[in-house]
Scaffold this motif. Sequence first.
Motif, mmCIF file in Angstrom:
data_model
loop_
_atom_site.group_PDB
_atom_site.id
_atom_site.type_symbol
_atom_site.label_atom_id
_atom_site.label_comp_id
_atom_site.label_asym_id
_atom_site.label_seq_id
_atom_site.Cartn_x
_atom_site.Cartn_y
_atom_site.Cartn_z
ATOM 1 N N UNK A 291 27.616 40.122 43.477
ATOM 2 C CA UNK A 291 27.651 39.198 42.451
ATOM 3 C C UNK A 291 29.129 39.432 41.707
ATOM 4 N N UNK A 292 29.440 41.023 41.270
ATOM 5 C CA UNK A 292 30.557 40.858 40.593
ATOM 6 C C UNK A 292 31.726 40.349 41.420
ATOM 7 N N UNK A 293 32.055 40.769 42.717
ATOM 8 C CA UNK A 293 33.096 40.303 43.716
ATOM 9 C C UNK A 293 33.194 38.823 43.732
ATOM 10 N N UNK A 294 32.023 38.108 43.865
ATOM 11 C CA UNK A 294 31.943 36.678 43.952
ATOM 12 C C UNK A 294 32.359 36.100 42.488
ATOM 13 N N UNK A 295 31.937 36.660 41.610
ATOM 14 C CA UNK A 295 32.248 36.020 40.333
ATOM 15 C C UNK A 295 33.882 36.330 39.898
ATOM 16 N N UNK A 296 34.337 37.580 40.509
ATOM 17 C CA UNK A 296 35.986 37.930 40.262
ATOM 18 C C UNK A 296 36.732 36.858 41.161
ATOM 19 N N UNK A 297 36.295 36.379 42.447
ATOM 20 C CA UNK A 297 37.102 35.750 43.248
ATOM 21 C C UNK A 297 37.067 34.288 42.555
ATOM 22 N N UNK A 298 35.864 33.906 42.148
ATOM 23 C CA UNK A 298 35.832 32.543 41.515
ATOM 24 C C UNK A 298 36.670 32.358 40.471
ATOM 25 N N UNK A 299 36.684 33.220 39.599
ATOM 26 C CA UNK A 299 37.482 33.305 38.243
ATOM 27 C C UNK A 299 38.855 33.219 38.705
ATOM 28 N N UNK A 300 39.504 34.365 39.556
ATOM 29 C CA UNK A 300 40.766 34.289 39.985
ATOM 30 C C UNK A 300 41.151 33.301 40.441
ATOM 31 N N UNK A 301 40.624 32.425 41.491
ATOM 32 C CA UNK A 301 41.079 31.252 42.298
ATOM 33 C C UNK A 301 40.812 30.059 41.161
ATOM 34 N N UNK A 302 39.945 29.939 40.569
ATOM 35 C CA UNK A 302 39.459 28.926 39.858
ATOM 36 C C UNK A 302 40.607 28.861 38.492
ATOM 37 N N UNK A 303 40.552 29.570 37.841
ATOM 38 C CA UNK A 303 41.550 29.759 36.873
ATOM 39 C C UNK A 303 43.135 29.920 37.178
ATOM 40 N N UNK A 304 43.276 30.976 38.012
ATOM 41 C CA UNK A 304 44.644 30.948 38.343
ATOM 42 C C UNK A 304 45.350 29.782 39.195
ATOM 43 N N UNK A 305 44.483 29.146 40.261
ATOM 44 C CA UNK A 305 44.653 28.047 40.694
ATOM 45 C C UNK A 305 45.141 26.635 39.669
ATOM 46 N N UNK A 306 44.221 26.552 38.701
ATOM 47 C CA UNK A 306 44.393 25.635 37.831
ATOM 48 C C UNK A 306 45.446 25.736 36.927
ATOM 49 N N UNK A 307 45.884 26.972 36.600
ATOM 50 C CA UNK A 307 47.054 27.175 35.905
ATOM 51 C C UNK A 307 48.232 26.935 36.548
ATOM 52 N N UNK A 308 48.379 27.325 37.914
ATOM 53 C CA UNK A 308 49.485 27.201 38.943
ATOM 54 C C UNK A 308 49.607 25.846 39.097
ATOM 55 N N UNK A 309 48.829 25.160 39.382
ATOM 56 C CA UNK A 309 48.643 23.508 39.724
ATOM 57 C C UNK A 309 49.315 22.818 38.146
ATOM 58 N N UNK A 310 48.541 23.179 36.899
ATOM 59 C CA UNK A 310 49.043 22.485 35.760
ATOM 60 C C UNK A 310 50.667 22.712 35.449
ATOM 61 N N UNK A 311 51.256 23.969 35.887
ATOM 62 C CA UNK A 311 52.552 24.153 35.846
ATOM 63 C C UNK A 311 53.384 23.046 36.237
ATOM 64 N N UNK A 312 53.130 22.354 37.432
ATOM 65 C CA UNK A 312 53.920 21.517 38.005
ATOM 66 C C UNK A 312 53.403 20.187 37.847
ATOM 67 N N UNK A 313 52.610 19.930 36.826
ATOM 68 C CA UNK A 313 52.185 18.547 36.663
ATOM 69 C C UNK A 313 53.092 17.514 36.688
ATOM 70 N N UNK A 314 54.179 17.499 35.915
ATOM 71 C CA UNK A 314 55.022 16.467 35.814
ATOM 72 C C UNK A 314 56.078 16.533 37.212
ATOM 73 N N UNK A 315 55.937 17.237 38.122
ATOM 74 C CA UNK A 315 56.593 17.075 39.347
ATOM 75 C C UNK A 315 55.860 16.241 40.325
ATOM 76 N N UNK A 316 54.701 15.981 40.266
ATOM 77 C CA UNK A 316 53.759 15.257 41.272
ATOM 78 C C UNK A 316 54.261 13.964 41.325
ATOM 79 N N UNK A 317 54.414 13.393 42.603
ATOM 80 C CA UNK A 317 54.961 11.969 42.845
ATOM 81 C C UNK A 317 56.309 11.604 42.548
ATOM 82 N N UNK A 318 57.346 12.629 42.370
ATOM 83 C CA UNK A 318 58.446 12.413 42.022
ATOM 84 C C UNK A 318 59.499 13.047 43.274
ATOM 85 N N UNK A 319 60.608 12.224 43.474
ATOM 86 C CA UNK A 319 61.469 12.895 44.518
ATOM 87 C C UNK A 319 60.933 12.568 45.979
#
Length: 319
Positions: A291-319
């Motif tokens: 359960x600790x491993x499952x929670x760790x993967x969820x937090x790592x992918x969920x929070x990390x993926x969200x921040x990674x996506x947010x950093x490029x927010x203003x580039x989507x749909x351009x170029x």
Amino acid sequence: MSQALHTPPSPPSTGATTPTGATGATAAAPAETPAQLAARYGLAVSGARPSLPGYLRRLWARRHFITAFATAKLTAQYSQARLGQLWQVANPLLNAAVYYFIFGILLSTKKGVPDYVPFLVTGVFVWTFTQSSIMAGTRAISGNLGLVRALHFPRAALPISFALQQLQQLLFSMCALVVILLCFGVPLSFSWLLVVPALALQFMFNAGVAMIVARMGAKTPDIAQLMPFLLRTWMYVSGVMWSIEKVMHNKDLPHAVLLALQCNPAAVYIDLMRFALIDSFHADQLPPHVWAVATGWALLAGVGGFIYFWKAEETYGRG
């Protein structure tokens, strides 16, 4: 009076001295920069990335859009087929039948695995949830450019809605899974309630990975062509059709390989669902601290993926 109004002021004499003591024409005032002009008139950059808390608030405000978009996509997915929404259950069942024939019968991976059919069907359904969420995420931005360019909304709503669509798909499939479990003698149990936290963690993980590949796919559409090969390889090492515990018990594998198999996020979520639903799948078949491993993967992918996506927010749909 009229002559005084229309007579331009006399230029300064050639030898006039400026307030600073310099000789010559008066120095012109420096022009305002675009940033200063924008600040003076209250203008902002169109599509600029908001702060992370502000982005979260905007995303929460669009929660009804996310739910409606996911439901509409799910409804339209099989609208042209004669069987309609029955394909939501038939597709994973047909996949499970093919895997049972190839791996269970031809390759005999069912030997030593009690309740193999429930074991296999659970693995196929849970893996399909992850696989479909990631595949949909690769095209979340590049496949919806018209929507991205026409409307202003947090772009993370798209990969999250696709992951939610696949969760809804899985819930339909779970109805068939329950029937299969009961038909093969698996009794109802209070452990079935563990499905709820297991699916919540898996959804968070899937949505995070979907956001990562959505950003990558927005810049490099070829990711969508490469992803099926990566996912197929991932499936074969995730214990969907065979028991990782049996392989680890019978093979003298390096410790690093054993650790990678145990901590593989797809395998972890599959094992949690099997533990919750199948009576013969015991706790000693689970990885340590699962359960600790499952929670760790969820937090790592969920929070990390969200921040990674947010950093490029203003580039989507351009170029």
